[in-house]
Scaffold this motif. Structure first.
Motif, PDB file in Angstrom:
ATOM      1  N   LEU A  28      69.844  17.201  -5.617  1.00 17.60           N
ATOM      2  CA  LEU A  28      70.153  17.746  -6.950  1.00 17.60           C
ATOM      3  C   LEU A  28      69.784  16.703  -7.986  1.00 17.60           C
ATOM      4  N   ASP A  29      68.952  17.115  -8.942  1.00 17.69           N
ATOM      5  CA  ASP A  29      68.494  16.216 -10.006  1.00 17.69           C
ATOM      6  C   ASP A  29      69.102  16.647 -11.323  1.00 17.69           C
ATOM      7  N   THR A  53      68.028  18.555 -18.238  1.00  7.21           N
ATOM      8  CA  THR A  53      67.373  19.170 -17.079  1.00  7.21           C
ATOM      9  C   THR A  53      68.316  19.208 -15.877  1.00  7.21           C
ATOM     10  N   ILE A  54      68.137  20.245 -15.097  1.00 11.81           N
ATOM     11  CA  ILE A  54      68.786  20.368 -13.802  1.00 11.81           C
ATOM     12  C   ILE A  54      67.736  20.867 -12.821  1.00 11.81           C
ATOM     13  N   GLY A  55      67.704  20.264 -11.638  1.00  9.98           N
ATOM     14  CA  GLY A  55      66.667  20.661 -10.690  1.00  9.98           C
ATOM     15  C   GLY A  55      67.052  20.346  -9.264  1.00  9.98           C
ATOM     16  N   PHE A  56      66.292  20.894  -8.371  1.00  4.69           N
ATOM     17  CA  PHE A  56      66.480  20.667  -6.941  1.00  4.69           C
ATOM     18  C   PHE A  56      65.146  20.251  -6.344  1.00  4.69           C
ATOM     19  N   SER A  57      65.222  19.385  -5.327  1.00  2.00           N
ATOM     20  CA  SER A  57      64.002  19.012  -4.607  1.00  2.00           C
ATOM     21  C   SER A  57      64.304  18.967  -3.114  1.00  2.00           C
ATOM     22  N   GLN A  58      63.296  19.221  -2.332  1.00  2.00           N
ATOM     23  CA  GLN A  58      63.437  19.236  -0.872  1.00  2.00           C
ATOM     24  C   GLN A  58      62.268  18.480  -0.254  1.00  2.00           C
ATOM     25  N   GLN A  59      62.608  17.503   0.610  1.00  2.00           N
ATOM     26  CA  GLN A  59      61.573  16.747   1.312  1.00  2.00           C
ATOM     27  C   GLN A  59      61.246  17.441   2.624  1.00  2.00           C
ATOM     28  N   PHE A  60      59.971  17.453   2.971  1.00  2.00           N
ATOM     29  CA  PHE A  60      59.502  18.071   4.218  1.00  2.00           C
ATOM     30  C   PHE A  60      58.721  17.026   5.024  1.00  2.00           C
ATOM     31  N   PRO A  61      59.414  16.299   5.922  1.00  2.00           N
ATOM     32  CA  PRO A  61      58.657  15.412   6.821  1.00  2.00           C
ATOM     33  C   PRO A  61      57.696  16.250   7.661  1.00  2.00           C
ATOM     34  N   GLY A  71      59.749  20.291  -5.580  1.00  2.00           N
ATOM     35  CA  GLY A  71      60.828  20.193  -6.545  1.00  2.00           C
ATOM     36  C   GLY A  71      60.701  21.241  -7.640  1.00  2.00           C
ATOM     37  N   ALA A  72      61.832  21.690  -8.130  1.00  2.00           N
ATOM     38  CA  ALA A  72      61.865  22.636  -9.246  1.00  2.00           C
ATOM     39  C   ALA A  72      62.992  22.237 -10.179  1.00  2.00           C
ATOM     40  N   SER A  73      62.761  22.367 -11.485  1.00  2.00           N
ATOM     41  CA  SER A  73      63.782  21.994 -12.461  1.00  2.00           C
ATOM     42  C   SER A  73      63.747  22.943 -13.647  1.00  2.00           C
ATOM     43  N   TYR A  74      64.875  22.992 -14.323  1.00  2.00           N
ATOM     44  CA  TYR A  74      65.001  23.821 -15.526  1.00  2.00           C
ATOM     45  C   TYR A  74      65.474  22.931 -16.656  1.00  2.00           C
ATOM     46  N   GLY A  75      64.775  23.009 -17.805  1.00  2.00           N
ATOM     47  CA  GLY A  75      65.101  22.167 -18.955  1.00  2.00           C
ATOM     48  C   GLY A  75      65.705  22.976 -20.085  1.00  2.00           C
ATOM     49  N   ARG A  76      66.865  22.563 -20.519  1.00  2.00           N
ATOM     50  CA  ARG A  76      67.559  23.233 -21.614  1.00  2.00           C
ATOM     51  C   ARG A  76      67.361  22.443 -22.905  1.00  2.00           C
ATOM     52  N   ARG A  77      66.800  23.162 -23.949  1.00  2.00           N
ATOM     53  CA  ARG A  77      66.587  22.517 -25.239  1.00  2.00           C
ATOM     54  C   ARG A  77      67.339  23.280 -26.329  1.00  2.00           C
ATOM     55  N   ASP A  78      67.211  22.785 -27.530  1.00  2.00           N
ATOM     56  CA  ASP A  78      67.795  23.489 -28.671  1.00  2.00           C
ATOM     57  C   ASP A  78      67.209  24.889 -28.719  1.00  2.00           C
ATOM     58  N   PRO A  79      68.046  25.918 -28.963  1.00  2.00           N
ATOM     59  CA  PRO A  79      67.547  27.292 -28.979  1.00  2.00           C
ATOM     60  C   PRO A  79      66.372  27.522 -29.923  1.00  2.00           C
ATOM     61  N   ARG A  80      66.213  26.664 -30.896  1.00  2.00           N
ATOM     62  CA  ARG A  80      65.095  26.848 -31.824  1.00  2.00           C
ATOM     63  C   ARG A  80      63.748  26.580 -31.167  1.00  2.00           C
ATOM     64  N   SER A 116      59.970  23.635 -14.627  1.00  2.00           N
ATOM     65  CA  SER A 116      58.922  22.840 -13.987  1.00  2.00           C
ATOM     66  C   SER A 116      58.963  23.040 -12.481  1.00  2.00           C
ATOM     67  N   VAL A 117      57.844  23.064 -11.850  1.00  2.00           N
ATOM     68  CA  VAL A 117      57.706  23.127 -10.394  1.00  2.00           C
ATOM     69  C   VAL A 117      56.635  22.131  -9.998  1.00  2.00           C
TER      70      VAL A 117
END
Length: 409
Positions: A63-64, A89-97, A267-276, A282-283
């Motif tokens: 969890l990022d 931002t909030i995101g998740f990433s997964q490693q794949f050996p 990895g995938a993340s979502y960025g929250r900014r000012d509504p304006r 991001s992926v």
């Protein structure tokens, strides 16, 4: 094939033991249930099995959480809303050996289970062997002690004869001391045997948990089959443990080689900014690049390959060592058989006949007391030595059948 019948019946001696006396089989059963070292090995095996459940599985996701584009200088410094680049931002990433690495890790875990299980078998045989030898040593120690007590009783009879001859004037006064001198020598031998018995009892207590064990019944009748023992060398727990180590070393080789294949991460993340200004997503994918294998992965591969080759050489060395030890033990067993047979059929009968003749000659006044006493002592020593040789045969048979025999349920 040759068979060994060890002993006849236990000679009962006074005991303060609180627990019931143990037969040979009961001692082995109790040690298998109570030996702490066996319980420790079982726990280690359980730990290896538990660890294997996670081996080869994907790592936990990550969890990022973060803030990016936050102004620290200028007119918008310290504000989350004045700058359109500030993003929570909030995101998740997964490693794949890579798959080869995951398989190698699973194989390594399986090998660790095999090593732990083989170690458990090795310890079980060690406990079984030490318990059996302690029981045998206690059994024969008590028999030898009883034989020395019989000698002491015979000295009492000789003392009465000396006293009678002194009263009649047919013996010198100094001859009255000779039975006492012999009695002192026997007392020394008896003290040594008491110590041997105490040591055997302490060893038996260590493995059975009985604080003051006593033996009951006869030793086992064991068949030693050299051909079968030689054929079963490769199935011995010590070699099975080495086979498991080889499997682990091979897994390490595959694991080192798997490092040359790239791992990757999503990895995938979502960025929250000012509504304006609107939110962002991001992926991404990242891939390892093992570009310099000559100085990174290859040396590790070479090292693990050498370790695997060394494990195979160690196994061959151990096999030869066990085969040589088996032949040496079989040779000792044959030799001890012959010595025991010679003592029973020749040495003891001759010593007994000589003691009887010398006793009769002394009673008839034709032989001095010292010579008669030495003949009596020689007979006692011959009988004790026969028990020593019988014990050697028993110890050989037990050591060979437990150390080199097939695994029994």
């Amino acid at each position: 094939m040759y068979s060994v019948l060890l002993g006849s019946a236990v000679i009962a001696l006074p005991s303060t033991a609180l627990a019931d006396p143990l037969t040979y089989a009961e001692a082995l059963t109790r040690s298998a249930a109570n030996a702490p070292s066996l319980k420790a090995r079982a726990v280690s095996t359980d730990a290896a099995r538990s660890s294997a459940i996670a081996a080869g599985r994907l790592p936990d996701p990550t969890l990022d959480l973060g803030v990016s584009g936050f102004p620290v200088t200028g007119p918008n410094a310290g504000s989350f809303t004045r700058d359109d680049f500030t993003t929570a931002t909030i995101g998740f990433s997964q490693q794949f050996p890579n798959l080869a690495k995951r398989h190698a890790r699973a194989e390594r875990a399986t090998a660790d289970i095999g090593i732990a299980e083989a170690g458990e078998l090795v310890e079980a045989r060690t406990v079984q062997l030490e318990t059996a030898l302690a029981w045998i040593d206690l059994y024969y120690g008590e028999r030898r002690l009883a034989q020395l007590d019989l000698l002491t009783a015979s000295l009492d009879d000789l003392q009465k004869t000396v006293t009678a001859r002194l009263a009649s004037g047919s013996a010198r006064p100094s001859q009255a001391l000779e039975p006492e001198q012999l009695r002192a020598a026997v007392a020394d031998r008896r003290a040594e045997m008491v110590a041997v018995i105490a040591q055997a009892r302490a060893r038996l207590a260590r493995y059975t948990g009985d604080p003051n064990p006593e033996v009951l019944g006869d030793p086992p009748m064991l068949d030693v089959d050299p051909a079968a023992l030689r054929a079963g060398i490769d199935a011995l727990p010590a070699l099975r443990a080495q086979d498991a180590r080889i499997a682990g070393a091979d897994a390490d080789v595959r694991l080192a080689r798997a490092d040359k294949r790239p791992d990757w991460r999503v990895g995938a993340s979502y960025g929250r900014r000012d509504p304006r200004f609107g939110d962002m997503a991001s992926v991404g994918v990242s891939i390892d690049l093992p570009l310099f294998a000559g100085k990174r992965q290859n040396p590790k591969i070479d090292a693990s390959t050498s370790m695997a080759r060394g494990s195979r050489l160690d196994r061959e060395a151990l096999r030869r060592e066990l085969a040589a030890a088996l032949e040496a033990d079989l040779a000792d067993h044959i030799m001890h058989h012959e010595r025991w047979s010679n003592a029973r059929t020749t040495l003891v009968p001759l010593a007994k006949r000589r003691a009887e003749l010398d006793r009769d000659s002394y009673a008839a006044g034709k032989l001095d007391l010292g010579t008669a006493l030495m003949s009596t002592l020689a007979l006692a020593e011959a009988e004790v030595e026969t028990l020593n040789r019988e014990a050697d045969v028993a110890r050989d048979a037990i050591r060979i059948t437990i150390t080199y025999g097939e695994e029994r349920p």
